[in-house]
Design an enzyme around this catalytic site. Sequence first.
Site, short mmCIF file in Angstrom:
data_model
loop_
_atom_site.label_atom_id
_atom_site.label_comp_id
_atom_site.label_asym_id
_atom_site.label_seq_id
_atom_site.Cartn_x
_atom_site.Cartn_y
_atom_site.Cartn_z
N GLU A 1 -0.50 -5.58 -0.01
CA GLU A 1 0.02 -6.86 -0.94
C GLU A 1 1.42 -6.43 -1.52
O GLU A 1 1.71 -6.71 -2.67
CB GLU A 1 -0.81 -6.83 -2.14
CG GLU A 1 -2.39 -7.57 -1.57
CD GLU A 1 -3.07 -8.05 -2.72
OE1 GLU A 1 -2.60 -8.00 -3.90
OE2 GLU A 1 -3.92 -8.87 -2.47
N ASP B 1 -4.10 -2.25 -9.08
CA ASP B 1 -5.04 -2.41 -9.79
C ASP B 1 -6.07 -1.21 -9.71
O ASP B 1 -7.44 -1.34 -9.47
CB ASP B 1 -5.66 -3.69 -9.25
CG ASP B 1 -6.83 -4.04 -10.06
OD1 ASP B 1 -6.79 -4.08 -11.45
OD2 ASP B 1 -7.96 -4.55 -9.57
C1 BDP Z 1 -5.82 -7.50 -4.88
C2 BDP Z 1 -5.65 -5.88 -4.49
C3 BDP Z 1 -6.67 -5.03 -5.13
C4 BDP Z 1 -7.16 -5.47 -6.47
C5 BDP Z 1 -7.74 -7.07 -6.24
C6 BDP Z 1 -8.53 -7.56 -7.32
O1 BDP Z 1 -5.09 -5.57 -3.26
O2 BDP Z 1 -6.14 -3.66 -5.28
O3 BDP Z 1 -8.05 -4.59 -7.02
O4 BDP Z 1 -6.73 -7.99 -5.80
O5 BDP Z 1 -7.80 -8.09 -8.02
O6 BDP Z 1 -4.55 -7.83 -5.32
O7 BDP Z 1 -9.58 -7.13 -7.50
#
Ligand code: BDP
Length: 609
Positions: A425, A165
């Site tokens: 993750e 993301d």
């Molecule tokens: C997690 C990720 C991160 C994302 C965040 C989100 O580790 O990189 O930006 O969620 O959804 O899954 O804001």
Amino acid sequence: MLRPQDTATRETKRLDGLWSFRLDPDGVGRDERWFAGPLPGAFEMPVPASYNDVLPDAAVRLHVGEAWYQRTVRVPHGWAGERVVLRFGSATHRATVWVDDVEVVRHEGGYTPFEADLTGLLAGRAPGAELRVTVCVDNELTFASIPPGIVVETPGGRRQHYFHDFFNYAGLHRSVWLYATPTTYVDDVTVVTGVSRGPGDGDEVVGTVAYDVVAEGRDVGGVEVRVELRDGDGRTVAAGIGASGTLRVEGPHLWAPGDGYLYDLEIRLVGADGVLADVYIQTVGIRTVEVRGTQFLVNGEPFRFRGFGKHEDAAIRGKAHDAVLLVHDLALLDWIGANSFRTSHYPYAEEVYDLADRHGVVVIDEVAAVGQNFDLQGGLPGRGRTFGPDTVGAAAQANHAQAIRELVARDKNHPCVVLWSVANEPESETDEARAYFEPLFELTRELDPTRPVGFANVATAPHGACRVSELADVVMLNRYYGWYVDTGDLASAEAHLRAELEAWATDGKPIVVTEYGADTLAGLHSATGEPWTEEFQAAYLAMNHRVFDAVDAVVGEHVWNFADFETSAGVHRVDGNRKGVFTRDRRPKAAAHFLRERWRSARRSAPTA
Ligand code: BDP
């Protein structure tokens, strides 16, 4: 890998500024030998910068494939007879480099430095020679790359898809250096520090600095290694002779969170005639790190992580290292009372760790293994599991191992780094994931037995389901109760979060919540605290904190994210990810003031925890 440095025997020249640049959408540059002369059809591109957002041109922003940089550089006249090295802080995600017509180095991985020794190439040239440096940088992500991605052909052209993301910024994000060392030189040093009570006299603290110097070069057999440790006032506190040894420092000023005290270890190579062959200076912070039960100890004292997952991200510059932003961000961390951050989701520029060392800011250092999880956003339905021979398999694992090697080699001597994060993750509930990660944890421990190792676990692999967390020393959890689940329902979120953390606490390891956060549009308000408002972000954080404070094993809270940041376009993202406590241009949202209250009062009661 050592840093370029100016010392009595070394000199550096930074190659930042405007380079010639062009995209290679058809992938013809290698066949046409673009490195063999002035880059055809080039325009200016600043270095360091991501190239994507510098021009208002979607073809540049969304380019997939190779892009070329070029400039000339004159080797300083005085460097004749020296060892001359060309060094890149990073090139995202892989690069090939030519000097004049000669390929000098290739590198895979977008966030660690690499270099080419040009000494042989320069032999026989007149002093002050001009060189043409050409770099072909490739931003493609595949199942083998770290991080992974997939390129798809669309009617509009080739498009890069990925499972993480943040925007796939690319280019030369960090400084490029030409530097000179003597031909017999310090090639590497590893420093491991310890703290103990003095023998006999109960309370006296003794610091130990074990050092291991690697010397290389023409007359390496004829030099002796001498080291001297100097305190912040320049006084010599210990000295040693030999390539390795342990220095003792009586009553040391320890490096501690909030107290970035550093010593200088001066390493000299001295010839039999007493002539100085080379000198390199390594900063040293004397401190220990240990996991004991559910506690995370720094210098034997319980440490509680307060801070953020960050990104290297800014408007126009993308992921360029920028000294203005670095100093500003660290000042904001101090302003808000934070004591730590995670380099989510890749190793940051080396200058970031230097300043963190100096400011006593604690760092969780993460490798760029993000998005190894096809179930999450951007996933590929029907493609099955993430880890396997046809997807993220042996080639990725080999690149992942190499990325860990390069991370540890680069950052091992930074006192600020207290914990390695080997992934963010990933899929972690499958046998394949377990088999993929087990050797990577072993490797990390083998490379650095002194620091704990962890990875950020995803909500879809909760306690009991996750097969990888038992390999970790610290449980690192990314959780979004109240945002992605129980959206807007903080009462349910609180109950669910608490139940999950209590389950993890039974593992008897410290828990750091490495992500919790809510997208928040700066300036959006509501009397009823609806999601996306500034009021909701503060209420969401308060709920999380109630739970963290009630579970003893929780020793850390890293809000996601320090600042709003750019992502690829998607229906869940409005001009990027808005979970920042600061906006992308670093203005505080209401939650910043709320966090400041909590973290500053914690700091007042325990300044170094
Ligand atoms: C997690 C990720 C991160 C994302 C965040 C989100 O580790 O990189 O930006 O969620 O959804 O899954 O804001």
